[in-house]
Design a protein around this motif. Structure first.
Motif, PDB file in Angstrom:
ATOM      1  N   THR A  82       0.817  -1.214   0.000  1.00  0.00           N
ATOM      2  CA  THR A  82       0.000   0.000   0.000  1.00  0.00           C
ATOM      3  C   THR A  82       0.849   1.262   0.000  1.00  0.00           C
ATOM      4  O   THR A  82       0.521   2.248  -0.665  1.00  0.00           O
ATOM      5  N   HIS A  83       1.967   1.221   0.738  1.00  0.00           N
ATOM      6  CA  HIS A  83       2.753   2.445   0.951  1.00  0.00           C
ATOM      7  C   HIS A  83       4.089   2.445   0.234  1.00  0.00           C
ATOM      8  O   HIS A  83       4.811   3.440   0.309  1.00  0.00           O
ATOM      9  N   SER A  84       4.434   1.345  -0.433  1.00  0.00           N
ATOM     10  CA  SER A  84       5.653   1.183  -1.237  1.00  0.00           C
ATOM     11  C   SER A  84       6.905   1.007  -0.386  1.00  0.00           C
ATOM     12  O   SER A  84       6.962   1.446   0.766  1.00  0.00           O
ATOM     13  N   TRP A  85       7.884   0.329  -0.993  1.00  0.00           N
ATOM     14  CA  TRP A  85       9.192   0.182  -0.370  1.00  0.00           C
ATOM     15  C   TRP A  85      10.011   1.452  -0.610  1.00  0.00           C
ATOM     16  O   TRP A  85       9.772   2.139  -1.594  1.00  0.00           O
ATOM     17  N   PRO A  86      10.970   1.773   0.229  1.00  0.00           N
ATOM     18  CA  PRO A  86      11.309   1.118   1.500  1.00  0.00           C
ATOM     19  C   PRO A  86      10.346   1.527   2.606  1.00  0.00           C
ATOM     20  O   PRO A  86       9.613   2.512   2.478  1.00  0.00           O
ATOM     21  N   VAL A  87      10.345   0.731   3.686  1.00  0.00           N
ATOM     22  CA  VAL A  87       9.545   1.039   4.863  1.00  0.00           C
ATOM     23  C   VAL A  87      10.470   1.082   6.075  1.00  0.00           C
ATOM     24  O   VAL A  87      11.621   0.650   6.015  1.00  0.00           O
ATOM     25  N   VAL A  88       9.963   1.633   7.175  1.00  0.00           N
ATOM     26  CA  VAL A  88      10.748   1.749   8.405  1.00  0.00           C
ATOM     27  C   VAL A  88      10.205   0.752   9.422  1.00  0.00           C
ATOM     28  O   VAL A  88       9.020   0.792   9.774  1.00  0.00           O
ATOM     29  N   LEU A  89      11.061  -0.143   9.853  1.00  0.00           N
ATOM     30  CA  LEU A  89      10.709  -1.133  10.873  1.00  0.00           C
ATOM     31  C   LEU A  89      11.267  -0.682  12.207  1.00  0.00           C
ATOM     32  O   LEU A  89      12.431  -0.264  12.293  1.00  0.00           O
ATOM     33  N   GLU A 129       6.387   1.503   9.645  1.00  0.00           N
ATOM     34  CA  GLU A 129       5.891   2.834   9.327  1.00  0.00           C
ATOM     35  C   GLU A 129       6.245   3.206   7.896  1.00  0.00           C
ATOM     36  O   GLU A 129       7.220   2.694   7.322  1.00  0.00           O
ATOM     37  N   GLN A 130       5.475   4.123   7.372  1.00  0.00           N
ATOM     38  CA  GLN A 130       5.757   4.687   6.071  1.00  0.00           C
ATOM     39  C   GLN A 130       7.062   5.489   6.124  1.00  0.00           C
ATOM     40  O   GLN A 130       7.306   6.234   7.071  1.00  0.00           O
ATOM     41  N   ARG A 131       7.905   5.317   5.130  1.00  0.00           N
ATOM     42  CA  ARG A 131       9.113   6.145   5.044  1.00  0.00           C
ATOM     43  C   ARG A 131       8.703   7.548   4.623  1.00  0.00           C
ATOM     44  O   ARG A 131       8.019   7.727   3.610  1.00  0.00           O
ATOM     45  N   VAL A 132       9.128   8.519   5.396  1.00  0.00           N
ATOM     46  CA  VAL A 132       8.689   9.896   5.194  1.00  0.00           C
ATOM     47  C   VAL A 132       9.721  10.647   4.359  1.00  0.00           C
ATOM     48  O   VAL A 132      10.916  10.650   4.679  1.00  0.00           O
ATOM     49  N   GLU A 133       9.253  11.280   3.282  1.00  0.00           N
ATOM     50  CA  GLU A 133      10.112  12.182   2.506  1.00  0.00           C
ATOM     51  C   GLU A 133      10.112  13.527   3.235  1.00  0.00           C
ATOM     52  O   GLU A 133       9.149  14.273   3.172  1.00  0.00           O
ATOM     53  N   MET A 134      11.206  13.801   3.920  1.00  0.00           N
ATOM     54  CA  MET A 134      11.212  14.988   4.782  1.00  0.00           C
ATOM     55  C   MET A 134      12.255  16.001   4.317  1.00  0.00           C
ATOM     56  O   MET A 134      13.257  15.664   3.685  1.00  0.00           O
TER      57      MET A 134
END
Length: 382
Positions: free
Chosen positions: A128-135, A173-178
């Motif tokens: 749903t949120h695409s790779w990469p993700v934060v574990l 969690e979703q990886r945030v483009e910050m």
């Protein structure tokens, strides 16, 4: 204060000017606070009997870390001891999943997340949120520990089963483009008074906070107000007493909450020299239910952490200080009395001034010199 680390050490310093004596429960007499505090009790924060005996000798129990078992704190409160912040509030700093669920339910801006009970949960989330993700581990972990950037399903399948088998509670969690990381530091008293410092920018390297810029350069006033309001609302709604640090991501769409800390925090060390009231004095004022101090900015401030060098320099700390003060007499140095080892937080420096980039360069130079006994190349000091 339960915990004998550098936060307790600096809280002890603040207690002196308030006419208070800070008693410290430390695991070892050579802990950072154990070296300076006049009243040090040796005991472990997971030992209920040690906590009970310690609490019986003080007026208020507070903490320099979040690792005291929550059930112990509830027991102490049920027995009539004053614990600030209370176990109900502290639970949300101890458990990231609990924090995410509570803040999201209350409408606070958070990254998308889900609990991980099996490895397929990560793949479903990424679909749903695409790779990469934060574990992340829900409990424990700091300075980058307990956090993994997972790039693919194969990486998840190699990592998650091992962590679950070891008993870790996990969330993804979703990886945030910050654009950058921020911190909103506030304090709240039992009476309900709140106070907020200027919002700061935090700079990370390998998960470790290396610099803090106060106030956050170029942060639009609406975002400053939003960050402070978020932090004050969280403090009120969770019933926090003491200092609360809300770590934030600044994104193209606004602010997102990263993590919470209910104690003095690395992002607030600049307040020792750059604010009318330091976070350490404010934490004491709050837990003692004194009126809170002013949080106004004295001058733009840069904090730089002094991190242990890969190899301990031959030049001793005293001689390093001598050379540092000869070059930068205006630098404010705060060392923690720790033995040197690679990457360890040994202290921090604060510098103030209006030309923030020049101040930042001086702070980097000073911190690097104190840890490495060598001057960084490529910096032009005016």
């Amino acid at each position: 204060m339960v915990g004998g680390g550098q936060l307790a050490r600096m809280t002890h310093q603040a207690a002196i000017s308030l006419g208070q004596s800070l008693r410290v429960l430390a695991a070892d007499e050579n802990d950072s606070a154990g070296l300076v505090a006049g009243q040090v009790v040796i005991g472990h924060h997971t030992d209920l009997a040690a906590l009970r005996a310690f609490a019986a000798e003080v007026d208020v129990l507070t903490f320099d870390h979040e690792h005291v078992p929550n059930e112990h704190l509830r027991t102490l409160a049920a027995e009539g001891f004053v614990v600030r912040p209370g176990a109900e509030a502290l639970a949300f700093a101890q458990d990231k999943l609990l924090m995410r669920e509570r803040l999201s339910a209350q409408g606070f801006p958070c990254p998308a997340f889900t609990q991980v009970s099996e490895v397929d949960d990560v793949a479903k989330f990424a679909a749903t949120h695409s790779w990469p993700v934060v574990l992340k581990t829900a409990r424990g972990g700091y300075d980058g520990r307990g956090v993994w950037m997972v790039e693919s399903d194969a990486e998840a399948r190699a990592l998650v089963p091992e962590l679950l088998a070891a008993g870790a509670e996990l969330l993804v969690e979703q990886r945030v483009e910050m654009r950058r990381e921020l911190s909103a530091l506030v304090a709240r008293s039992p009476f309900g008074q709140g106070a907020a410092w200027p919002v700061v920018e935090t700079v990370q390297d390998g998960g470790i906070n290396t610099e803090v810029l106060a106030p956050a350069p170029g942060l639009a006033e609406p975002l400053v107000q939003q960050a402070q309001e978020i932090a004050l609302r969280i403090a009120a709604e969770l019933g926090v007493v003491g200092v609360l640090a809300v770590e934030l991501f600044e994104t193209g769409d606004g602010l997102l909450i990263n993590e919470l800390a209910m104690r003095p925090h690395n992002s607030g060390h600049w307040t020792m020299d750059g604010s009318a009231t330091s976070q350490f004095e404010q934490h004491l004022r709050a837990v003692l239910d004194y009126p809170l101090g002013a949080t106004s900015l004295r001058a733009p401030t840069v904090m730089a952490n002094v991190l242990g060098a890969p190899e301990t320099p031959e030049m001793g700390p005293d001689e390093r200080l001598h050379h540092l003060f000869a070059r930068f007499p205006e630098v404010r140095v705060h060392l923690y009395g720790k033995g040197e080892r690679p990457g360890r937080k040994l202290g921090h420096v604060n510098l103030t001034g209006q030309a923030i980039e020049d101040v930042r360069e001086r702070a980097k130079l000073a911190a690097h010199w104190l840890s490495h006994a060598e001057w960084l190349d490529g910096y032009q000091i005016h």
